[in-house]
Design an enzyme around this catalytic site. Structure first.
Site, PDB file in Angstrom:
ATOM      1  N   GLN A   1       6.161  -5.624   8.480  1.00  0.00           N
ATOM      2  CA  GLN A   1       5.373  -5.863   7.747  1.00  0.00           C
ATOM      3  C   GLN A   1       6.503  -7.040   5.795  1.00  0.00           C
ATOM      4  O   GLN A   1       6.057  -7.561   5.234  1.00  0.00           O
ATOM      5  CB  GLN A   1       3.622  -5.654   7.418  1.00  0.00           C
TER       6      GLN A   1
ATOM      7  N   SER B   1      10.542   2.623   5.471  1.00  0.00           N
ATOM      8  CA  SER B   1       8.685   2.263   5.976  1.00  0.00           C
ATOM      9  C   SER B   1       8.771   3.813   6.742  1.00  0.00           C
ATOM     10  O   SER B   1       9.110   4.611   7.256  1.00  0.00           O
ATOM     11  CB  SER B   1       8.588   0.873   6.389  1.00  0.00           C
TER      12      SER B   1
ATOM     13  N   CYS C   1       0.956  -0.633  -0.315  1.00  0.00           N
ATOM     14  CA  CYS C   1       0.048  -0.242  -0.017  1.00  0.00           C
ATOM     15  C   CYS C   1       1.268   1.184  -0.060  1.00  0.00           C
ATOM     16  O   CYS C   1       0.202   2.456  -0.629  1.00  0.00           O
ATOM     17  CB  CYS C   1      -1.547  -0.414   1.045  1.00  0.00           C
ATOM     18  N   ASN C   2       1.510   0.963   0.330  1.00  0.00           N
ATOM     19  CA  ASN C   2       2.973   2.870   0.967  1.00  0.00           C
ATOM     20  C   ASN C   2       4.086   2.427  -0.742  1.00  0.00           C
ATOM     21  O   ASN C   2       4.782   3.472  -0.253  1.00  0.00           O
ATOM     22  CB  ASN C   2       3.522   2.293   1.615  1.00  0.00           C
TER      23      ASN C   2
ATOM     24  N   GLY D   1     -17.048   0.708  24.878  1.00  0.00           N
ATOM     25  CA  GLY D   1     -17.332   1.872  24.536  1.00  0.00           C
ATOM     26  C   GLY D   1     -17.238   0.664  22.504  1.00  0.00           C
ATOM     27  O   GLY D   1     -16.492  -0.315  22.876  1.00  0.00           O
ATOM     28  N   ALA D   2     -17.261   1.181  21.569  1.00  0.00           N
ATOM     29  CA  ALA D   2     -17.376   0.092  20.913  1.00  0.00           C
ATOM     30  C   ALA D   2     -17.177   0.972  19.187  1.00  0.00           C
ATOM     31  O   ALA D   2     -17.756   0.499  18.252  1.00  0.00           O
ATOM     32  CB  ALA D   2     -18.904  -0.627  20.402  1.00  0.00           C
ATOM     33  N   GLY D   3     -15.608   1.762  19.664  1.00  0.00           N
ATOM     34  CA  GLY D   3     -14.842   3.068  18.173  1.00  0.00           C
ATOM     35  C   GLY D   3     -14.353   1.955  17.922  1.00  0.00           C
ATOM     36  O   GLY D   3     -14.363   1.431  18.349  1.00  0.00           O
TER      37      GLY D   3
END
Lengths: 274, 428
Positions: free
Chosen positions: B119, B112, B53-54, B192-194
């Site tokens: 990765q 990176s 992706c980079n 919390g579900a953030g």
């Protein structure tokens, strides 16, 4: 042979000292190559230590733990062997420094104060004596290891609590690992020490005709073992974890050592009847 | 002239994300690129591609450097319908030593976006495996990628460049690793579900945690997250009872009050059978009473503590750069040494050409001064003399190359002795 034994007696603390230095270097500098050398130095010391004890056995026709200082040397060897096995299994050398400090101190003390004499008491040549002392020393070594792991636990727990991420944090394994190692070592210590004390009583019965002979060291050891057992049961029943368990393990070992030192001060022979 | 190694790099430093998305190549697309290069009659001898992706990077071994970037542009147009000319793409193009060190730096995590990222090494390995899976020969890139993987491993083993968490959620996972050993037995309460809670849960699941309880004010979001992590969903009122069961609590809500109080935790301690209790409060303002941290066996971390951990780790990683760079340089030098030895064939051909050129020159002086028969005899004689003169040097070069004894300095000396570089220029 005697010249060889004397030479190795001088050499052993030196090699353990070198290993300690390298483990310390590895801990502080995190140089993996030095860690490998430290491990090899320890293995060399163990092999030499075994040769040294066998040589003593052959030369003096005695199991080489007849005096307190000979026992200290055996104790150092036991911890070395147990630690090296743990190191090979866990592939972690960072805890080596903690063990090597104890090993080095015990061997240095033994090497400086030991006297090499032929046995005057035939009881010391008895094979049952060998089993009794080996089991007992293994038990004590395991309890010492348990206390060491508990010390490491307390050190790491303190660092995590204070949000400090230095050498201790980087170098030591997880708290749970340290706790488990301490727990296993305590279990092994109680079993080995119990078996050692029991064979001692059995041996006393066979040779002297008494299962329990009045002797300050025997009483001290038996009492200490019962306290350890009580502590172990307490930990199990009350589900003591982490900090509390570590404190019990360290306190137990310290009390055990103090009792033995006091007993040794009262009676300087191996046992009052030997 | 010897082969040239070239790297064309579209990365996060020189290419905006929109263009990076366009130049990114899937495995199948990369294979098409490589096939086009290997089956074409052009200057490309070998080709490999790293695409993440980079960064998307194309590494090639060329007979003659010249129009490679044009070829790359054409291929993008042909295979992906991406017109790089109109995209004003400005990739970094590196040659030989620079290209080699760049790839090694990439594999080591030195290039990176998140310094020391782990990765990337597996992505370099995948690129290497991709060229191995194709029915072409990649003698130079094979060795180059092997060495790149070696650099990656060495950096990770011999430095701390890739150690220590560099994000809040990773720091939480790192703390978990430092306290617990058996992750599959851990029970985690997520309050919390953030996004932050979810990301932390993802990292915890990655290290083996399976048992989650999710507490959230909003029922719908709570259920969605619970389904995602196969977790039990509870309301905020049930937190006190959950505290007696869990080993870790991650709190990240927008509440302005303490959701976990000192008394709540103190009470739970008497009922807990577990040992250590890690509480991570990523909320701002804090949702866990700071006094909770004073209780025994409780390890409380808030967002500031974790930010500090991340900053310290990044600083530690930066300090490792000189050692990591040294590893890159060492292995790059080894590779260059090996690569240079491949020049034995051009060296032999250049040396033979040089001797032949002198023979031609000297023989030419007698062409019109001797009879044809005499000239023929002189030609035969000079040819035999040169063949004998070159026999042992060439034999020795080949043997030393086969035995691995041929060093760059030996080849350089030979080239200097006979001025082989200028010899070609003269001829041209």
């Amino acid at each position: 042979m005697i010249l060889f034994i004397h030479s190795v007696n001088v050499l052993l603390p030196l090699i353990y000292g070198v290993a300690l230095g390298m483990y310390a270097w590895h801990f502080f500098q995190n140089t993996s190559k030095i860690g490998e050398y430290a491990s090899r130095a320890l293995l060399t010391a163990i092999v030499l230590h075994l040769v040294y004890l066998v040589s003593q056995g052959v030369h003096f026709r005695i199991f080489p733990v007849a005096t307190i200082f000979a026992s200290m040397s055996m104790f150092a060897l036991n911890i070395s062997v147990i630690y090296l096995i743990i190191e090979r299994i866990s592939k972690d050398r960072k805890t080596g420094i903690f063990f090597l400090i104890i090993i080095f101190c015990f061997q240095l003390c033994s090497s400086m104060l030991i006297t090499f004499e032929s046995p005057t008491n035939s009881i010391l040549s008895n094979s049952m004596f060998g089993i009794h002392t080996t089991l007992t020393l293994f038990g004590v070594s395991a309890l010492a290891i348990s206390a060491l792991y508990s010390i490491m636990y307390l050190m790491l727990a303190k660092e995590i609590k204070r949000h400090r991420f230095g050498l201790i944090y980087d170098g030591l394994p997880a708290l749970e690992t340290l706790e488990n190692m301490s727990r296993y070592a305590t279990g092994a210590g109680i079993i080995f020490l119990g078996a050692g004390l029991f064979t001692g009583h059995l041996w006393s019965y066979k040779v002297l005709g008494y299962f329990f002979k009045y002797d300050v060291k025997i009483i001290a050891s038996d009492v200490a073992w019962f306290f350890y057992l009580f502590g172990w049961i307490l930990v199990k029943i009350r589900h003591l974890h982490g900090l509390k368990m570590s404190r019990v393990a360290i306190g137990g070992f310290l009390a055990f050592i103090i009792i033995l030192f006091v007993a040794n001060f009262v009676d300087t022979t191996f046992h009052s009847f030997i | 002239m010897s082969d040239t190694i070239i790297a064309v790099s579209y990365n996060y430093q020189n290419t905006p994300v929109e263009l990076r998305d366009k130049v990114a190549l899937s495995d199948d697309e990369a294979k098409q690129f490589i096939r086009a290069a290997m089956e074409g009659q052009g200057e490309i001898k070998e080709l490999a591609i790293i695409s993440t992706c980079n960064r998307t990077e194309i590494y090639a071994v060329l007979r003659e450097p010249g129009h490679f970037f044009d070829w790359v542009t054409d291929q993008y147009q042909h295979l992906k319908q991406v017109n790089l000319k109109t995209e004003s793409a400005d990739p970094t193009i590196l040659y030989n030593a620079h290209a080699i060190e760049h790839l090694f730096g990439v594999a080591g995590g030195l290039k990176s976006m998140m310094l020391g990222e782990n990765q990337i090494l597996s992505q370099v390995k995948s690129s290497y495996e991709l060229i191995l899976s194709l029915p072409y020969s990649f003698p130079i890139l094979n060795r180059l990628f092997q060495d790149a993987v070696r650099v990656g491993k060495s950096v990770r083993t011999n430095t701390h460049l890739c150690k220590g968490a560099v994000s809040i959620s990773l720091a939480a996972a790192d703390l978990t690793r430092k306290i617990y050993a058996n992750f599959s037995k851990l029970k985690v309460l997520l309050v919390g579900a953030g996004e932050t809670t979810e990301l932390t849960a993802v990292h915890l699941r990655a290290i083996g945690v399976v048992d989650f309880i999710i507490a959230n004010r909003g029922e719908e979001r709570r259920k969605v997250l619970a389904e995602k992590f196969n977790a039990k969903a509870i309301s905020l009122d049930e937190i006190p009872s959950a505290l007696t069961q869990v080993d870790i609590a991650i709190v990240a809500t927008k509440s302005k009050d303490y959701l976990i109080t000192h008394d709540m935790v103190k009470k739970s301690l008497s009922e807990r059978k577990q040992g250590s209790f890690l509480i991570i409060d990523i909320s701002s303002p804090r949702n866990v009473d700071p006094l909770v941290g004073d209780l025994p066996q409780i390890y409380l971390y808030n967002i500031n503590d974790l930010d500090k951990v991340v900053a310290e780790n990044l600083e530690k990683r930066k300090k490792e750069l000189p050692v990591a760079n040294e590893i890159v340089r060492e292995i790059a030098a080894e590779f260059r040494e090996w690569f240079k030895t491949l020049e034995v064939v051009p060296t032999i051909s250049r040396l033979s050409g040089y001797f032949e050129h002198i023979r031609d020159q000297e023989l030419g002086k007698f062409k019109y001064k001797t009879t044809e028969q005499e000239f023929q005899k002189m030609d035969d004689l000079s040819r035999k003399i040169i063949r004998k003169l070159l026999h042992y040097p060439i034999k020795e070069l080949r043997e030393q190359n086969n035995n691995g004894n041929l060093t760059v300095s030996k080849i350089d000396t030979l080239w200097d002795l006979y001025r082989l570089k200028s010899f070609k220029k003269d001829k041209e």
